[in-house]
Design a protein around this motif. Structure first.
Motif, PDB file in Angstrom:
ATOM      1  N   GLU A  32       0.818  -1.207   0.000  1.00 25.04           N
ATOM      2  CA  GLU A  32       0.000   0.000   0.000  1.00 25.04           C
ATOM      3  C   GLU A  32       0.851   1.256   0.000  1.00 25.04           C
ATOM      4  OE1 GLU A  32      -2.840  -0.008   3.161  1.00 25.04           O
ATOM      5  OE2 GLU A  32      -3.498  -2.038   2.697  1.00 25.04           O
ATOM      6  N   ILE A  33       2.123   1.130   0.278  1.00 27.26           N
ATOM      7  CA  ILE A  33       2.979   2.296   0.364  1.00 27.26           C
ATOM      8  C   ILE A  33       3.511   2.692  -1.013  1.00 27.26           C
ATOM      9  CG2 ILE A  33       5.136   3.174   1.344  1.00 27.26           C
ATOM     10  CD1 ILE A  33       4.488   1.375   3.777  1.00 27.26           C
ATOM     11  N   PHE A  34       4.034   1.746  -1.753  1.00 24.16           N
ATOM     12  CA  PHE A  34       4.542   2.029  -3.082  1.00 24.16           C
ATOM     13  C   PHE A  34       4.043   0.961  -4.045  1.00 24.16           C
ATOM     14  CE2 PHE A  34       7.835   3.843  -0.277  1.00 24.16           C
ATOM     15  CZ  PHE A  34       7.700   5.166  -0.649  1.00 24.16           C
ATOM     16  N   ASP A  35       3.718   1.400  -5.249  1.00 23.30           N
ATOM     17  CA  ASP A  35       3.284   0.511  -6.309  1.00 23.30           C
ATOM     18  C   ASP A  35       4.368  -0.537  -6.553  1.00 23.30           C
ATOM     19  OD1 ASP A  35       2.657  -0.717  -8.735  1.00 23.30           O
ATOM     20  OD2 ASP A  35       2.055   1.137  -9.703  1.00 23.30           O
ATOM     21  N   GLN A  36       3.982  -1.804  -6.510  1.00 28.13           N
ATOM     22  CA  GLN A  36       4.941  -2.901  -6.619  1.00 28.13           C
ATOM     23  C   GLN A  36       5.690  -2.924  -7.954  1.00 28.13           C
ATOM     24  OE1 GLN A  36       5.726  -5.260  -4.115  1.00 28.13           O
ATOM     25  NE2 GLN A  36       4.649  -3.735  -2.924  1.00 28.13           N
ATOM     26  N   ASP A  37       5.103  -2.342  -9.001  1.00 31.82           N
ATOM     27  CA  ASP A  37       5.737  -2.382 -10.311  1.00 31.82           C
ATOM     28  C   ASP A  37       6.548  -1.128 -10.616  1.00 31.82           C
ATOM     29  OD1 ASP A  37       4.629  -4.898 -10.892  1.00 31.82           O
ATOM     30  OD2 ASP A  37       2.738  -3.950 -11.463  1.00 31.82           O
ATOM     31  N   LYS A  38       6.512  -0.171  -9.715  1.00 29.32           N
ATOM     32  CA  LYS A  38       7.166   1.107  -9.959  1.00 29.32           C
ATOM     33  C   LYS A  38       8.567   1.126  -9.345  1.00 29.32           C
ATOM     34  CE  LYS A  38       6.456   6.013  -9.133  1.00 29.32           C
ATOM     35  NZ  LYS A  38       5.684   7.018  -8.432  1.00 29.32           N
ATOM     36  N   ILE A  39       9.478   1.782 -10.021  1.00 30.13           N
ATOM     37  CA  ILE A  39      10.810   2.002  -9.469  1.00 30.13           C
ATOM     38  C   ILE A  39      10.763   3.324  -8.717  1.00 30.13           C
ATOM     39  CG2 ILE A  39      13.215   2.503 -10.028  1.00 30.13           C
ATOM     40  CD1 ILE A  39      12.911   0.602 -12.413  1.00 30.13           C
ATOM     41  N   LEU A  40      11.173   3.303  -7.468  1.00 26.24           N
ATOM     42  CA  LEU A  40      11.194   4.501  -6.642  1.00 26.24           C
ATOM     43  C   LEU A  40      12.419   5.328  -7.027  1.00 26.24           C
ATOM     44  CD1 LEU A  40       9.823   5.976  -4.252  1.00 26.24           C
ATOM     45  CD2 LEU A  40      11.442   4.784  -2.763  1.00 26.24           C
ATOM     46  N   ARG A  41      12.179   6.548  -7.460  1.00 27.29           N
ATOM     47  CA  ARG A  41      13.251   7.438  -7.913  1.00 27.29           C
ATOM     48  C   ARG A  41      13.648   8.353  -6.748  1.00 27.29           C
ATOM     49  NH1 ARG A  41       9.877   9.677 -12.728  1.00 27.29           N
ATOM     50  NH2 ARG A  41       8.515   9.812 -10.917  1.00 27.29           N
ATOM     51  N   VAL A  42      14.881   8.200  -6.292  1.00 27.58           N
ATOM     52  CA  VAL A  42      15.333   8.805  -5.045  1.00 27.58           C
ATOM     53  C   VAL A  42      16.428   9.847  -5.279  1.00 27.58           C
ATOM     54  CG1 VAL A  42      16.393   8.308  -2.801  1.00 27.58           C
ATOM     55  CG2 VAL A  42      14.799   6.665  -3.820  1.00 27.58           C
ATOM     56  N   ALA A  43      16.321  10.956  -4.533  1.00 29.33           N
ATOM     57  CA  ALA A  43      17.409  11.931  -4.436  1.00 29.33           C
ATOM     58  C   ALA A  43      18.020  11.759  -3.051  1.00 29.33           C
ATOM     59  CB  ALA A  43      16.888  13.350  -4.614  1.00 29.33           C
ATOM     60  N   ASP A 102       8.687  20.809  -8.057  1.00 30.07           N
ATOM     61  CA  ASP A 102       8.358  20.915  -9.476  1.00 30.07           C
ATOM     62  C   ASP A 102       9.093  19.899 -10.336  1.00 30.07           C
ATOM     63  OD1 ASP A 102       6.675  23.161  -8.987  1.00 30.07           O
ATOM     64  OD2 ASP A 102       8.460  24.438  -8.868  1.00 30.07           O
ATOM     65  N   ASN A 103       9.750  18.940  -9.718  1.00 29.43           N
ATOM     66  CA  ASN A 103      10.536  17.955 -10.458  1.00 29.43           C
ATOM     67  C   ASN A 103       9.828  16.602 -10.439  1.00 29.43           C
ATOM     68  OD1 ASN A 103      12.408  16.122 -11.449  1.00 29.43           O
ATOM     69  ND2 ASN A 103      14.148  17.249 -10.615  1.00 29.43           N
ATOM     70  N   PRO A 104       9.176  16.237 -11.542  1.00 27.88           N
ATOM     71  CA  PRO A 104       8.451  14.965 -11.579  1.00 27.88           C
ATOM     72  C   PRO A 104       9.356  13.737 -11.655  1.00 27.88           C
ATOM     73  CG  PRO A 104       8.393  15.999 -13.731  1.00 27.88           C
ATOM     74  CD  PRO A 104       9.064  16.981 -12.797  1.00 27.88           C
ATOM     75  N   ASP A 105      10.665  13.936 -11.818  1.00 21.89           N
ATOM     76  CA  ASP A 105      11.601  12.815 -11.921  1.00 21.89           C
ATOM     77  C   ASP A 105      11.989  12.238 -10.564  1.00 21.89           C
ATOM     78  OD1 ASP A 105      11.595  13.261 -14.636  1.00 21.89           O
ATOM     79  OD2 ASP A 105      13.514  14.312 -14.660  1.00 21.89           O
ATOM     80  N   ILE A 106      11.641  12.946  -9.481  1.00 19.49           N
ATOM     81  CA  ILE A 106      12.033  12.522  -8.143  1.00 19.49           C
ATOM     82  C   ILE A 106      10.785  12.202  -7.324  1.00 19.49           C
ATOM     83  CG2 ILE A 106      13.181  13.224  -5.995  1.00 19.49           C
ATOM     84  CD1 ILE A 106      15.011  15.007  -7.767  1.00 19.49           C
ATOM     85  N   ASP A 107      10.725  10.966  -6.790  1.00 23.48           N
ATOM     86  CA  ASP A 107       9.593  10.528  -5.964  1.00 23.48           C
ATOM     87  C   ASP A 107       9.853  10.743  -4.481  1.00 23.48           C
ATOM     88  OD1 ASP A 107       8.213   9.340  -8.222  1.00 23.48           O
ATOM     89  OD2 ASP A 107       9.624   7.664  -8.082  1.00 23.48           O
TER      90      ASP A 107
END
Length: 181
Positions: A32-43, A102-107
């Protein structure tokens, strides 16, 4: 326990965890925290020795990717850009990182800075609408930790503490005991 000091340190840390409001990762299944198929993009915020260890470990991750950095040292930013292929648009300093909203590349932002800075930085990241991973100790006291949890709740973002034993049997037992009062 190897020593009285070790016991007291661990007991004190447990007391802080049990006295703070429940962090959402403990109350929700990981699915429920993160979509299982998504890669978490981290700064990564804080490019010191531990930040470097995290970055190196992330190179082998299948579900998380280092995509940005936040640092007060321009030379470190340049070195990390070169080493990890981070685009300039994903690089921030401590004065301008609110623009990360404003940066959609970072989750998410992994806060790996000195402990006394965690509260303010976590709150700023949450207000920017990004999920937060905060290295331990989460805060210098329970009051600051509660404010951090509240800020993330208000912003609708998740807060995770960089603690490798979230789902170990003893940790789950402590959470269960807390929930039962």
């Amino acid at each position: 326990m190897n020593s009285r000091r070790s016991f007291l340190q661990k007991a004190g840390a447990t007391a802080i965890v049990l006295s703070t409001p429940a962090i959402s990762v403990f109350s929700s299944p990981i699915s429920e925290i993160f979509d299982q198929d998504k890669i978490l993009r981290v700064a990564i915020m804080g490019l010191g020795s531990y930040g470097t260890r995290v970055a190196e470990a992330m190179q082998d991750c299948k579900r998380a990717k280092l995509v940005g950095v936040i640092s007060g040292t321009p030379s470190k930013i340049a070195m990390w850009q070169s080493k990890y292929g981070i685009p300039a648009k994903n690089c921030y300093n401590y004065e301008n990182f609110d623009a990360i909203k404003d940066n959609p590349d970072i989750d998410a932002v992994y806060v790996i800075t000195p402990n006394a800075l965690h509260k303010g930085q976590v709150i700023r990241v949450a207000k920017a609408g990004k999920h937060v991973i905060c290295e331990k100790p989460m805060a210098v006291n329970a009051s600051d930790a509660a404010e951090m949890v509240s800020a993330c709740d208000q912003a609708g973002v998740k807060l995770l503490i960089g603690y490798r034993m979230h789902f170990e049997a003893n940790t789950l037992k402590a959470v269960e005991m807390r929930e039962k009062g």
